[in-house]
Design an enzyme around this catalytic site. Structure first.
Site, PDB file in Angstrom:
ATOM      1  N   LYS A  24       0.850  -1.179   0.000  1.00  0.00           N
ATOM      2  CA  LYS A  24       0.000   0.000   0.000  1.00  0.00           C
ATOM      3  C   LYS A  24       0.896   1.243   0.000  1.00  0.00           C
ATOM      4  CE  LYS A  24      -1.632   1.719   3.954  1.00  0.00           C
ATOM      5  NZ  LYS A  24      -0.663   2.524   4.723  1.00  0.00           N
ATOM      6  N   HIS A  49      -6.406  -0.234   6.865  1.00  0.00           N
ATOM      7  CA  HIS A  49      -6.331  -0.932   8.156  1.00  0.00           C
ATOM      8  C   HIS A  49      -7.643  -0.859   8.948  1.00  0.00           C
ATOM      9  CE1 HIS A  49      -2.225  -0.956   7.081  1.00  0.00           C
ATOM     10  NE2 HIS A  49      -1.858   0.197   7.605  1.00  0.00           N
ATOM     11  N   LYS A 109      -2.037  10.566  14.274  1.00  0.00           N
ATOM     12  CA  LYS A 109      -0.614  10.634  14.609  1.00  0.00           C
ATOM     13  C   LYS A 109      -0.444  11.615  15.753  1.00  0.00           C
ATOM     14  CE  LYS A 109       1.255   8.795  10.537  1.00  0.00           C
ATOM     15  NZ  LYS A 109       1.737   7.457  10.803  1.00  0.00           N
TER      16      LYS A 109
HETATM   17  C1  BG6 Z   1       1.246   2.119   7.891  1.00  0.00           C
HETATM   18  C2  BG6 Z   1       1.045   3.588   7.721  1.00  0.00           C
HETATM   19  O1  BG6 Z   1       0.446   1.413   6.967  1.00  0.00           O
HETATM   20  O2  BG6 Z   1       0.873   1.726   9.207  1.00  0.00           O
HETATM   21  C3  BG6 Z   1       1.849   4.356   8.760  1.00  0.00           C
HETATM   22  O3  BG6 Z   1       1.457   3.975   6.419  1.00  0.00           O
HETATM   23  C4  BG6 Z   1       1.540   3.858  10.143  1.00  0.00           C
HETATM   24  O4  BG6 Z   1       1.612   5.748   8.663  1.00  0.00           O
HETATM   25  C5  BG6 Z   1       1.654   2.343  10.226  1.00  0.00           C
HETATM   26  O5  BG6 Z   1       2.468   4.454  11.042  1.00  0.00           O
HETATM   27  C6  BG6 Z   1       1.157   1.816  11.553  1.00  0.00           C
HETATM   28  O6  BG6 Z   1       1.443   0.463  11.655  1.00  0.00           O
HETATM   29  P1  BG6 Z   1       1.725  -0.222  13.059  1.00  0.00           P
HETATM   30  O7  BG6 Z   1       1.927  -1.665  12.716  1.00  0.00           O
HETATM   31  O8  BG6 Z   1       2.947   0.438  13.627  1.00  0.00           O
HETATM   32  O9  BG6 Z   1       0.515   0.026  13.897  1.00  0.00           O
END
Ligand code: BG6
Length: 487
Positions: A145, A237, A337
């Site tokens: 992605k 997600h 974030k």
């Molecule tokens: C990614 C995003 O798909 O997922 C990021 O592009 C994000 O911006 C990340 O920080 C979060 O993943 P995880 O596994 O750290 O929760």
């Protein structure tokens, strides 16, 4: 798990951030564990920024090694891992360089996996170049992605890739689907009869799904500023998590049964009415603040971000699913974030008792609730009421806890490791099918369009908080609040 599935794993973007932090460390872990990767399996890294194999291995030693095994690297395993790696220098803009790649992989045994850890603008040219040298046969292709920017661009990529690879050769990664706790959601829902009768509108009042991050945009300001939280986290997600929480029991765990059920949820999402958007969607952007006492800059001063950027770094949504199981139940989704904590969790709020003979209404918040924490510290916590010891019938909130790391001390696998092994072994269940992806884009697009058309700036929030106040107000309208607001 013993395997004899031989493979050639071709890694485009071999010196990129994802290869350094996730893909190569995951392959190393699978190698180190023994028995997961066929001995004959090879990794062929493709990159521009190294002259030859020696220089590439130097880069791997310098940049990848610090990201493997937090408790120290098994040196013998590391050396034998390096022996699996070949290197081909390719300028992706030059299709003729693919002849070299073909020659490098021609005599290697097993299935070929092409992992495109590159920007999406390179997906189609790489696929064409692979086809031009006949490398699209006996092959699987992995797409990272973001797959496109909206429905149109994602369809354009899918159409073009689909002319070269059949759908069952295409593995679209959403790394959340590879996370152990997300797998566990399926186990919780479909392995236990206990929850199933309650998992519906009659008993569930609302559901919250949060993916909160403390991190800002790090070194990805440029990418992020053109993407925003809705595209980066919600379209993929969060909607994937939602579909797993809400789906009907699949008839088996084969790849299409699970994906068919997820798709039904995505297609049943109530379309967002552009006139109502202010009531069901909140977008925010962080300004300077502090994370656990450390000052951090605001979004618009991050490197790569435009000083007048209106890109959202926070989204909260109220979503409804139009089917018999869920009609009328609000699902609140939230991601951002630079929030106050790093946490991903699902909160299922069950309805209160119909008549409060024990005077439980004051304690509503602490009862009838299931909290599934996906990260960090995977736990499942069931809140209920119990009588306080002593005189009188006084109730208190208590909880039953399942902490996974206490139950299963070993065998945890990183998302990328699981997903890469699934690609090598041809298991598609944890990858996003084209129709799922389209349904997700179709649903988020009116929100994107409305936000663009209205030109309203995102609501500000201080880094280190839980986002704009409007996100709390949205839940208050439904007589509820985010979990942390109760504690
Ligand atoms: C990614 C995003 O798909 O997922 C990021 O592009 C994000 O911006 C990340 O920080 C979060 O993943 P995880 O596994 O750290 O929760």
């Amino acid at each position: 798990m013993q395997t004899d599935s031989s493979f050639t794993f071709v890694l485009f973007g071999g010196t990129g951030d994802l290869s350094m932090r996730k893909i190569l460390p995951a392959l190393f872990e699978a190698h180190r564990a023994g028995g997961m990767l066929a001995d004959s399996g090879k990794i062929v890294a493709v990159a521009r920024h190294a002259a030859d194999r020696v220089e590439y291995l130097q880069w791997v030693n310098e940049h990848v090694k610090p990201h493997v095994s937090k408790n120290g690297v098994d040196e013998a395993a590391w050396t034998s891992f390096l022996a699996r790696i070949e290197f081909v220098k390719i300028d992706l803009g030059n299709p003729e360089d693919f002849v070299q790649l073909r020659d490098a992989v021609r005599d290697l045994p097993g299935i070929r996996v092409f992992y495109l850890a590159t920007g999406p603008s390179l997906f189609v040219p790489i696929c064409h170049a692979l086809a031009s040298v006949g490398l699209n046969e006996n092959a699987r292709i992995v797409l990272e992605k973001p797959l496109g920017y909206d429905l149109k661009s994602s369809n354009a990529i899918n159409d073009a890739v689909g002319e070269i690879f059949a759908e069952e050769q295409i593995y679209r990664i959403d790394h959340y689907l590879g996370k152990e706790p997300v797998q566990n959601l399926l186990a919780l829902r479909f392995g236990n009869a206990l929850f199933e009768p309650l998992w519906r509108r009659e008993w569930v009042e609302s559901i919250q799904i949060t993916i909160a991050e403390e991190l800002g945009v790090e070194a990805r300001g440029d990418f992020y500023d053109n993407t925003g939280a809705l595209r980066d986290m919600v379209q993929n997600h969060l909607l994937q998590l939602l579909s797993i929480v809400a789906m009907e029991p699949p008839h088996s765990m084969d790849s299409d049964s699970v994906r068919d059920e997820k798709l039904r949820v995505l297609r049943a999402l109530k379309p967002i009415d552009p006139n109502e958007i202010g009531k069901v969607a909140v977008r925010g952007q962080y300004h300077a603040g502090g994370i656990r006492g450390t000052p951090v800059p605001g979004y618009v001063t991050e490197p790569g971000v435009k000083p007048d950027s209106t890109t959202e770094t926070f989204v909260a949504l109220k979503v409804e699913i139009e089917n018999w199981r869920w009609a009328g139940v609000p699902f609140f989704l939230r991601t951002g974030k630079r929030l106050a904590d790093r946490v991903a969790e699902i909160v299922v709020n069950f309805r209160p008792v119909p008549h409060s003979a024990l005077g439980v209404s004051a304690l509503r918040a602490g009862a009838n609730r299931l909290v599934i924490r996906l990260q960090p510290n995977e736990t499942i916590r069931l809140y209920c009421l119990a009588k306080q010891p002593g005189e009188g019938m006084n109730l208190a909130s208590v909880h039953l806890d399942l902490a996974f790391d206490q139950f299963f001390r070993e065998g945890q696998m990183e998302a990328y490791q699981r997903l890469l092994l699934d690609v090598i072994n041809g298991r598609l269940a944890l990858f996003v099918r084209r129709d799922e992806q389209e349904a997700a884009w179709r649903w988020v697009e009116p929100i994107l369009n409305e936000w663009t058309a209205s030109r309203k700036p995102p609501k500000p929030y201080a880094a280190g908080t839980w986002g704009p106040a409007a996100a709390s107000a949205m839940l208050a309208q439904h007589g509820t609040c985010w979990l942390e607001e109760e504690n």
